[in-house]
Structure formats: structure tokens, C-alpha cells
Design a protein around this motif. Sequence first.
Motif, PDB file in Angstrom:
ATOM      1  N   VAL A 145       0.864  -1.176   0.000  1.00 28.96           N
ATOM      2  CA  VAL A 145       0.000   0.000   0.000  1.00 28.96           C
ATOM      3  C   VAL A 145       0.901   1.227   0.000  1.00 28.96           C
ATOM      4  N   ILE A 146       0.742   2.072  -1.015  1.00 29.51           N
ATOM      5  CA  ILE A 146       1.625   3.224  -1.200  1.00 29.51           C
ATOM      6  C   ILE A 146       0.792   4.500  -1.239  1.00 29.51           C
ATOM      7  N   ALA A 147       1.199   5.466  -0.419  1.00 28.09           N
ATOM      8  CA  ALA A 147       0.532   6.768  -0.394  1.00 28.09           C
ATOM      9  C   ALA A 147       1.578   7.864  -0.480  1.00 28.09           C
ATOM     10  N   GLU A 148       1.377   8.802  -1.398  1.00 25.33           N
ATOM     11  CA  GLU A 148       2.308   9.926  -1.580  1.00 25.33           C
ATOM     12  C   GLU A 148       3.745   9.432  -1.787  1.00 25.33           C
ATOM     13  N   HIS A 149       3.920   8.405  -2.625  1.00 23.48           N
ATOM     14  CA  HIS A 149       5.233   7.817  -2.942  1.00 23.48           C
ATOM     15  C   HIS A 149       5.900   7.156  -1.736  1.00 23.48           C
ATOM     16  N   GLN A 150       5.123   6.866  -0.694  1.00 19.52           N
ATOM     17  CA  GLN A 150       5.670   6.244   0.513  1.00 19.52           C
ATOM     18  C   GLN A 150       4.926   4.945   0.791  1.00 19.52           C
ATOM     19  N   GLN A 151       5.692   3.853   0.997  1.00 14.89           N
ATOM     20  CA  GLN A 151       5.050   2.588   1.319  1.00 14.89           C
ATOM     21  C   GLN A 151       4.524   2.643   2.752  1.00 14.89           C
ATOM     22  N   VAL A 152       3.236   2.403   2.907  1.00 18.76           N
ATOM     23  CA  VAL A 152       2.587   2.474   4.211  1.00 18.76           C
ATOM     24  C   VAL A 152       2.652   1.133   4.927  1.00 18.76           C
ATOM     25  N   VAL A 153       2.366   0.063   4.180  1.00 17.44           N
ATOM     26  CA  VAL A 153       2.370  -1.277   4.764  1.00 17.44           C
ATOM     27  C   VAL A 153       2.482  -2.300   3.635  1.00 17.44           C
ATOM     28  N   ARG A 154       2.983  -3.471   3.954  1.00 14.97           N
ATOM     29  CA  ARG A 154       3.004  -4.588   3.002  1.00 14.97           C
ATOM     30  C   ARG A 154       2.423  -5.802   3.685  1.00 14.97           C
ATOM     31  N   PHE A 155       1.567  -6.521   2.978  1.00 12.83           N
ATOM     32  CA  PHE A 155       1.088  -7.781   3.538  1.00 12.83           C
ATOM     33  C   PHE A 155       1.272  -8.889   2.520  1.00 12.83           C
ATOM     34  N   ASP A 156       1.679 -10.075   3.030  1.00 13.49           N
ATOM     35  CA  ASP A 156       2.047 -11.204   2.177  1.00 13.49           C
ATOM     36  C   ASP A 156       1.073 -12.358   2.337  1.00 13.49           C
ATOM     37  N   ARG A 157       0.808 -13.027   1.236  1.00 14.95           N
ATOM     38  CA  ARG A 157       0.032 -14.269   1.249  1.00 14.95           C
ATOM     39  C   ARG A 157       0.951 -15.363   0.728  1.00 14.95           C
TER      40      ARG A 157
END
Length: 327
Positions: free
Chosen positions: A107-119
Motif C-alpha cells: 500500500v503506497i501513499a504519496e510515494h511512501q510505502q505504508v504497509v506490506r502484507f504477504d500471502r
Amino acid sequence: MVAGFRGRKIAVFGDLMLDRYIKGSVKRISPEAPVPVVRVTSESAVCGGSANVAVNLSTLGAVPVLVSVAGRDAAASELSSLLTAAGVSPDFLVRDSAFRTIEKTRVIAEHQQVVRFDREHPALLGHAARKAALAALETALKSGCQALILSDYGKGLLEPATIKAAMALAAKRGVPVFVDPKVEHFQVYRGAACITPNTMEAFGGMRLTVRDGQEAAEQLGREIMRKLALRSLLITQGEHGMTLFTRKGASAETHHIPTRAREVYDVTGAGDTVISTLALTWAAGAAPEEAALAANFAAGIVVGKLGTASVTVEELLESAKSWLKTA
């Protein structure tokens, strides 16, 4: 040098995944918890892991032969379509109904990664799937591949026995092996043409505490070269560039290459770009020093892009021209 890229067949063996991107903007903090509220503006999916290595090769004009394991699920079908669109054949992918295709969502907002989730459930990758993947790799190597890239993300396919078997298959046909390594498997890559750890991976692979400075990196590199009997070693050092070690008799020569990045937006997939450009340039007949320089140019380009990305021949040539003007 790049004229030799077109049509050159390179095998890629390793963990593939589907990279998803959810992009948006943040204007407020959630009243439910101290987290940003992302207003989604776009969603996309691209090839990740070994699939991104293959896409990088295809973008540079090579013919990648991707060998990996995917599930029998929607993510695998989407990944297969993305590969085909990028000029990469999915024909050597082994399908395993017990395995879930790996997905990483950022999840990216304003060119900044906010969070990553893996499956992912790498533990579900069984012996039969690995055996089938090795059989597919042997067929691929017989088709005339001029290099083998091991893309080791530690997701279940490249376990020590599988790595050794893959390297033995390549050695049997005189095919050089290039490795984007995982710390846990460091000692298994013995005899490779080149491995490309970053600084943390290089120290971790040798079970040593990380030390700063170029002198420490060079001491470490010479020890890795000696212990793993490598033909060459390329340690990537972020903003400090890269250091190449090449075998000269019983010793190792050192070549430091300063960074080519102008502005870093995202390092996601940069290792994929480095290993693909290095292996392809080497296979096209370049010296290790020239291949490392091309990989450095490519890395400098790709970190200036947001998300998992690749580099074109035109971009590579433009970066080389820019370097020649300032050298």
C-alpha cells in the motif's frame, strides 16, 4: 555490448511471486486507530521475484526461460498472463495444487510505502514439485541457455539439495551460474560464476557482525571468494555503489564502482535488475568488470522508479553515455 543481448537465452530458476500495488493519498488519521486512512486511487499487479528477473531480461532483449513453481489458483493465472504480456513464456512453470502462489501487496501513499502484507505458504511446496522443477530446468538448459540465474527468495523452491542439483545440471553443460543469494543458503553457492549479496547479506552469510567502511567490505569479499571458490563476487552497497571481486590466480582483484543513482524512490526489485543485467552482459561476452558496470547503471535507473520495475536497453545506453561524459 548491448547488441549481443538480443535473442540470448538465459535460464531463471527460483521463487516467483505476484506483486500487487494499491496506491492512493492520505489526508487524515483514522479515528479508529493511530493509522493513516489511504484513499485508493489505483490498483495494479506486476511480476515479482524470479518472474521479475525474467521480465528484466526480456525488456533488455534476451529470451528468458523461467522455471519455477506456481499454484493452481487465480494468482497463478494472473501471473501467467502478465508474463506472456512481457514476452516471457510460462511454459516451464510447474503447477502444484497444494501450493499457494505467493502474493505481496504493498500500500503506497504519496510515494511512501505504508504497509506490506504477504500471502504465502512456502512450507506446502513438496518434494514432487521441486523434482518436477529440476526436470524442467534440465530441459531448459538443454535448449541452449547460456547462463543460469538462481533467484533465491527463501520461499521454498531453492533448498540446499535443490540448489546443488541445479548447479550440477548447469556445470554438466558448462553454463555459468549467477546467484541472487539468501543468507541461509550462502555456503551452498560454492563454485558459482558470481553471487550478488548486499552488504547485510554478505556479512550475514559468513556469520559475521556487520562492519562499516570500504576496507571491511574488501576484507569480507576476499574471504567469501576464498571460502566459496567463486569466479567473481559483486557486493552491492546501496548509496556507496558496488564492489566487484574477480579471481586472479590464488588471489582476488577488487574493483569499486561508485553509485549511479540520481534519486532513490524505491529499492524494490533492484536486486533482480542487478542479477539479470550482470548475467546477460556476461553471457554476451563482456568481461566481469564490464558486466558489473552495466549492472550498476541498471540499478541506478531502476531505484529511480516506483515499485517493481525493469530497465530498457535505451535507458541503459543513456546512463552509459551520461557516465562517459562525467568520467
